[in-house]
Design a protein around this motif. Structure first.
Motif, PDB file in Angstrom:
ATOM      1  N   SER A 116      -5.016 -20.487  -1.989  1.00  0.00           N
ATOM      2  CA  SER A 116      -6.144 -19.752  -2.578  1.00  0.00           C
ATOM      3  C   SER A 116      -6.372 -18.425  -1.865  1.00  0.00           C
ATOM      4  CB  SER A 116      -7.407 -20.612  -2.527  1.00  0.00           C
ATOM      5  OG  SER A 116      -7.239 -21.809  -3.247  1.00  0.00           O
ATOM      6  N   LEU A 117      -6.332 -18.460  -0.531  1.00  0.00           N
ATOM      7  CA  LEU A 117      -6.515 -17.216   0.230  1.00  0.00           C
ATOM      8  C   LEU A 117      -5.384 -16.231  -0.031  1.00  0.00           C
ATOM      9  CD1 LEU A 117      -7.760 -18.648   3.657  1.00  0.00           C
ATOM     10  CD2 LEU A 117      -9.118 -17.528   1.874  1.00  0.00           C
ATOM     11  N   PHE A 120      -5.976 -14.590  -3.442  1.00  0.00           N
ATOM     12  CA  PHE A 120      -7.031 -13.575  -3.382  1.00  0.00           C
ATOM     13  C   PHE A 120      -6.582 -12.343  -2.589  1.00  0.00           C
ATOM     14  CE2 PHE A 120     -10.831 -11.697  -1.449  1.00  0.00           C
ATOM     15  CZ  PHE A 120     -11.563 -11.407  -2.589  1.00  0.00           C
ATOM     16  N   TYR A 121      -5.792 -12.563  -1.562  1.00  0.00           N
ATOM     17  CA  TYR A 121      -5.259 -11.436  -0.775  1.00  0.00           C
ATOM     18  C   TYR A 121      -4.416 -10.527  -1.661  1.00  0.00           C
ATOM     19  CZ  TYR A 121      -2.475  -9.041   2.818  1.00  0.00           C
ATOM     20  OH  TYR A 121      -1.839  -8.094   3.599  1.00  0.00           O
ATOM     21  N   PHE A 123      -4.617 -10.370  -4.959  1.00  0.00           N
ATOM     22  CA  PHE A 123      -5.478  -9.818  -5.997  1.00  0.00           C
ATOM     23  C   PHE A 123      -6.252  -8.604  -5.495  1.00  0.00           C
ATOM     24  CE2 PHE A 123      -9.570  -9.684  -8.235  1.00  0.00           C
ATOM     25  CZ  PHE A 123      -9.153  -9.646  -9.550  1.00  0.00           C
ATOM     26  N   SER A 124      -6.646  -8.594  -4.230  1.00  0.00           N
ATOM     27  CA  SER A 124      -7.443  -7.497  -3.668  1.00  0.00           C
ATOM     28  C   SER A 124      -6.610  -6.259  -3.337  1.00  0.00           C
ATOM     29  CB  SER A 124      -8.170  -7.969  -2.413  1.00  0.00           C
ATOM     30  OG  SER A 124      -7.248  -8.323  -1.392  1.00  0.00           O
ATOM     31  N   ILE A 170     -12.466  -3.886  -4.575  1.00  0.00           N
ATOM     32  CA  ILE A 170     -11.942  -5.082  -5.244  1.00  0.00           C
ATOM     33  C   ILE A 170     -12.271  -5.047  -6.732  1.00  0.00           C
ATOM     34  CG2 ILE A 170     -12.175  -7.597  -5.376  1.00  0.00           C
ATOM     35  CD1 ILE A 170     -12.533  -7.602  -2.338  1.00  0.00           C
ATOM     36  N   GLY A 174      -9.257  -5.019  -9.342  1.00  0.00           N
ATOM     37  CA  GLY A 174      -9.277  -6.186 -10.221  1.00  0.00           C
ATOM     38  C   GLY A 174      -9.347  -5.789 -11.685  1.00  0.00           C
ATOM     39  N   TYR A 198      -4.351 -17.002 -11.560  1.00  0.00           N
ATOM     40  CA  TYR A 198      -5.719 -16.732 -11.990  1.00  0.00           C
ATOM     41  C   TYR A 198      -5.734 -16.624 -13.513  1.00  0.00           C
ATOM     42  CZ  TYR A 198      -7.509 -15.631  -7.292  1.00  0.00           C
ATOM     43  OH  TYR A 198      -7.913 -15.701  -5.972  1.00  0.00           O
ATOM     44  N   THR A 202     -11.237 -16.201 -14.640  1.00  0.00           N
ATOM     45  CA  THR A 202     -11.391 -16.101 -13.187  1.00  0.00           C
ATOM     46  C   THR A 202     -11.384 -14.651 -12.741  1.00  0.00           C
ATOM     47  OG1 THR A 202     -10.306 -18.252 -12.906  1.00  0.00           O
ATOM     48  CG2 THR A 202     -10.415 -16.811 -10.980  1.00  0.00           C
ATOM     49  N   ILE A 206     -14.495 -12.655 -10.829  1.00  0.00           N
ATOM     50  CA  ILE A 206     -14.347 -11.994  -9.524  1.00  0.00           C
ATOM     51  C   ILE A 206     -14.748 -10.525  -9.618  1.00  0.00           C
ATOM     52  CG2 ILE A 206     -12.676 -11.296  -7.769  1.00  0.00           C
ATOM     53  CD1 ILE A 206     -11.139 -13.851  -8.347  1.00  0.00           C
TER      54      ILE A 206
END
Length: 281
Positions: A116-117, A120-121, A123-124, A170, A174, A198, A202, A206
């Motif tokens: 998950s981390l 997100f890493y 995605f950012s 972000i 995103g 994602y 989702t 975010i």
């Protein structure tokens, strides 16, 4: 003759004992068949006396009828296999009173958190996050005029600016990914939205959450330079990516370059410098 015939069968108790084993049932059935066969071929040899032959024949008929009756009684009941099957079904259908404790797989949980981390890493878009953070810190240091300015107030102001700007960053990256899912499936398949890690819902959640957090933090801090920096970044970032008429400026080279220069070269430099000066006043 009677002793010879009766000696070939098991005793009465073993033949008719209730609940006997399957082997007993099989032997009993075989013996019944044997008696039936022998009964149908009564001895007729001329060398024997007729009275003796008649007695033996009557005795065999009586014995045959009683044995066949008992065989039918045994065969009419449930077989051993059926009984065993019923007991097995009852044993398996019964509920167990012992409950096993739930397995706690810490390795699986750690792997899920790590994935998950990592999603997100990606995605950012960390290279943009690093660039934003370094720009704000360097511009904030330009606002320092004396050594006493390096104080908890200074670090608080830098932290407020960095966190609010990262939230807005972000949102911008995103939104760009949400607008380019089909393109990223070819050019950047490792991104969470393009790879399917994602869902679109989702991604929208975010993006909306971080834009709200960015404006909320800018409003709470009470610094107008910080708030206007966030607002202008929001407008230009939206115009750069969103696919609506007259927008999606990334399709045009000049407009795309102007958006990037305005945010990185003007907004970040000037607005955050003014934000730090407001704190020192």
């Amino acid at each position: 003759m009677n002793s010879l015939l009766l000696g070939s069968f098991p005793n009465k108790a073993s033949l008719v004992a209730p609940g006997g084993s399957c082997e007993r049932s099989k032997i009993w059935t075989n013996n019944c068949l044997t008696i039936g066969t022998l009964g149908s071929y009564a001895p007729t040899t001329a060398s024997w006396p007729k009275r003796k032959i008649k007695k033996e024949y009557n005795f065999l008929r009586f014995k045959q009828s009683s044995l066949v009756f008992r065989c039918e009684g045994i065969e009419g009941g449930p077989t051993c296999q059926e009984c065993n099957r019923k007991h097995i079904v009852k044993a398996t259908s019964g509920q167990s009173f012992e409950s096993e404790p739930p397995a706690f797989d810490s390795k699986r949980i750690l792997t899920s958190v790590k994935n998950s981390l990592d999603a997100f890493y990606r995605f950012s878009r960390p290279h943009t996050v690093i660039g934003t953070a370094l720009s704000i810190v360097s511009v904030s240091l330009l606002a320092v005029q004396k050594s006493s300015d390096i104080s908890p107030l200074f670090f608080t102001g830098v932290l407020e600016a960095v966190v609010a700007a990262l939230f807005m960053n972000i949102y911008i990256v995103g939104l760009n990914q949400l607008s380019d899912i089909e393109i990223d499936k070819i050019n950047k398949p490792y991104l969470p939205l393009a790879s399917g890690e994602y869902s679109v819902g989702t991604g929208v959640t975010i993006v909306a959450s971080f834009s709200f957090l960015s404006f909320w933090l800018g409003w709470i801090v009470g610094s107008w330079p910080l708030f206007w920096a966030l607002f202008i970044s929001f407008v230009l970032g939206t115009a750069y990516s969103i696919d609506v008429p007259l927008l999606r400026w990334k399709r045009f080279a000049v407009l795309a370059a102007m958006c990037i220069l305005a945010v990185r070269a003007v907004i970040v430099q000037l607005a955050f410098f003014l934000h730090m000066q407001v704190l020192f006043q």
